[in-house]
Design a protein around this motif. Structure first.
Motif, PDB file in Angstrom:
ATOM      1  N   THR A 135      51.938 -58.777 -21.521  1.00  0.00           N
ATOM      2  CA  THR A 135      52.486 -58.909 -23.061  1.00  0.00           C
ATOM      3  C   THR A 135      51.976 -60.046 -23.660  1.00  0.00           C
ATOM      4  N   PRO A 136      52.015 -60.118 -24.911  1.00  0.00           N
ATOM      5  CA  PRO A 136      51.392 -61.408 -25.688  1.00  0.00           C
ATOM      6  C   PRO A 136      51.837 -62.705 -25.065  1.00  0.00           C
ATOM      7  N   ASN A 137      53.012 -62.687 -24.459  1.00  0.00           N
ATOM      8  CA  ASN A 137      53.651 -64.121 -24.164  1.00  0.00           C
ATOM      9  C   ASN A 137      53.727 -64.276 -22.592  1.00  0.00           C
ATOM     10  N   PHE A 138      53.423 -63.225 -21.610  1.00  0.00           N
ATOM     11  CA  PHE A 138      53.436 -63.527 -20.235  1.00  0.00           C
ATOM     12  C   PHE A 138      52.765 -62.285 -19.653  1.00  0.00           C
ATOM     13  N   VAL A 139      52.386 -62.520 -18.190  1.00  0.00           N
ATOM     14  CA  VAL A 139      52.072 -61.216 -17.577  1.00  0.00           C
ATOM     15  C   VAL A 139      52.910 -61.344 -16.432  1.00  0.00           C
ATOM     16  N   LEU A 140      53.412 -60.167 -15.837  1.00  0.00           N
ATOM     17  CA  LEU A 140      54.304 -59.914 -15.022  1.00  0.00           C
ATOM     18  C   LEU A 140      53.591 -59.148 -14.024  1.00  0.00           C
TER      19      LEU A 140
ATOM     20  N   LYS B 209      49.444 -68.357 -23.425  1.00  0.00           N
ATOM     21  CA  LYS B 209      49.291 -69.145 -24.733  1.00  0.00           C
ATOM     22  C   LYS B 209      49.541 -68.054 -25.962  1.00  0.00           C
ATOM     23  N   ALA B 210      50.566 -68.541 -26.508  1.00  0.00           N
ATOM     24  CA  ALA B 210      50.728 -67.635 -27.839  1.00  0.00           C
ATOM     25  C   ALA B 210      50.663 -68.528 -28.917  1.00  0.00           C
ATOM     26  N   ASN B 211      50.528 -68.079 -30.257  1.00  0.00           N
ATOM     27  CA  ASN B 211      50.445 -68.954 -31.611  1.00  0.00           C
ATOM     28  C   ASN B 211      51.761 -69.575 -31.745  1.00  0.00           C
ATOM     29  N   LYS B 212      52.529 -68.792 -31.793  1.00  0.00           N
ATOM     30  CA  LYS B 212      53.983 -69.429 -31.647  1.00  0.00           C
ATOM     31  C   LYS B 212      54.834 -68.708 -30.599  1.00  0.00           C
TER      32      LYS B 212
ATOM     33  N   THR C 171      50.048 -72.638 -16.519  1.00  0.00           N
ATOM     34  CA  THR C 171      48.750 -73.499 -16.093  1.00  0.00           C
ATOM     35  C   THR C 171      48.928 -74.435 -17.347  1.00  0.00           C
ATOM     36  N   LYS C 172      47.847 -75.445 -17.113  1.00  0.00           N
ATOM     37  CA  LYS C 172      47.604 -76.485 -18.044  1.00  0.00           C
ATOM     38  C   LYS C 172      47.017 -75.923 -19.446  1.00  0.00           C
ATOM     39  N   LYS C 173      46.421 -74.978 -19.099  1.00  0.00           N
ATOM     40  CA  LYS C 173      45.756 -74.161 -20.597  1.00  0.00           C
ATOM     41  C   LYS C 173      46.849 -74.123 -21.648  1.00  0.00           C
ATOM     42  N   ILE C 174      48.265 -74.059 -20.950  1.00  0.00           N
ATOM     43  CA  ILE C 174      49.310 -73.705 -22.200  1.00  0.00           C
ATOM     44  C   ILE C 174      49.585 -75.016 -23.091  1.00  0.00           C
ATOM     45  N   GLY C 175      49.580 -76.055 -22.539  1.00  0.00           N
ATOM     46  CA  GLY C 175      49.783 -77.177 -23.212  1.00  0.00           C
ATOM     47  C   GLY C 175      50.095 -78.576 -22.491  1.00  0.00           C
TER      48      GLY C 175
END
Length: 149
Positions: A55-60, A123-126, A83-87
Motif C-alpha cells: 500500500t502507499p503507507n506500508f508493506v504487509l 514514507k508517504a507525503n502525508k 527504517t531511518k528513511k522514514i524520518g
C-alpha cells in the motif's frame, strides 16, 4: 519567596484498574489464539520470503512458519519494521505506535494462525487517516489469506 512544599500522598493513576484480571474481550480472543511479537532477525528475514501486500503507507508481509518451528502452530505472530528513511525518531516512533494499534485491532479477527505478519513502514507525503489504514490492513490480510491457503 521560597514556599515549602506540602507533603503529597503518592498514588498511581492506575489504582482504579484491576490489572490482574484480563478484560472480557481480550480473554475470549486469547483463549482461542495468542498473539506474540517477532523478535529475532532470522524470523524477519524468513517473513521477507513470504507473500506481500503493498500500500502507499506500508508493506504487509505474511509467511507461514514451518511445521518444526518452536512456536505453536495456533499462535499468530506480528512484527514491525520502520527504517531511518522514514524520518527522525519522533516520526518513526509515531508510525510504530500506529502500526501496533492497527495490528492489535485487526489481528485477533483477521490474522492467520501459524503465520508471521510483518508491517514495514513506507514514507508517504502525508500521514494517512487511521481508519483508511485499518481498511487497507484488513484488505491486505484477506488478500494474503487467499494467497497462503
Amino acid at each position: 519567596m521560597t514556599a515549602s512544599a506540602a507533603p503529597v500522598e503518592a498514588r498511581s493513576s492506575l489504582d482504579h484498574l484491576d490489572l490482574k484480571q484480563p478484560s472480557p474481550e481480550s480473554a475470549s480472543t486469547e483463549s482461542n489464539r495468542s498473539i506474540e511479537v517477532i523478535r529475532k532477525r532470522a524470523d524477519f528475514l524468513a517473513a521477507n520470503r513470504g507473500k506481500r501486500f503493498v500500500t502507499p503507507n506500508f508493506v504487509l508481509l505474511a509467511h507461514r512458519r514451518r511445521s518444526d518451528h518452536p512456536v505453536s502452530a495456533a499462535t499468530i505472530r506480528r512484527g514491525i519494521t520502520v527504517t531511518k528513511k522514514i524520518g527522525n525518531a519522533v516520526a518513526r516512533n509515531r508510525m510504530k505506535r500506529r502500526f501496533r494499534a492497527l495490528l492489535a485491532e485487526t489481528l485477533p479477527g483477521d490474522g492467520m494462525s501459524g503465520v508471521d505478519h510483518v508491517m514495514i513502514g513506507r514514507k508517504a507525503n502525508k500521514e494517512a487517516d487511521f481508519a483508511a489504514m485499518k481498511a487497507e490492513l484488513e484488505k491486505g490480510l484477506k488478500y494474503l489469506a487467499k494467497k497462503l491457503a
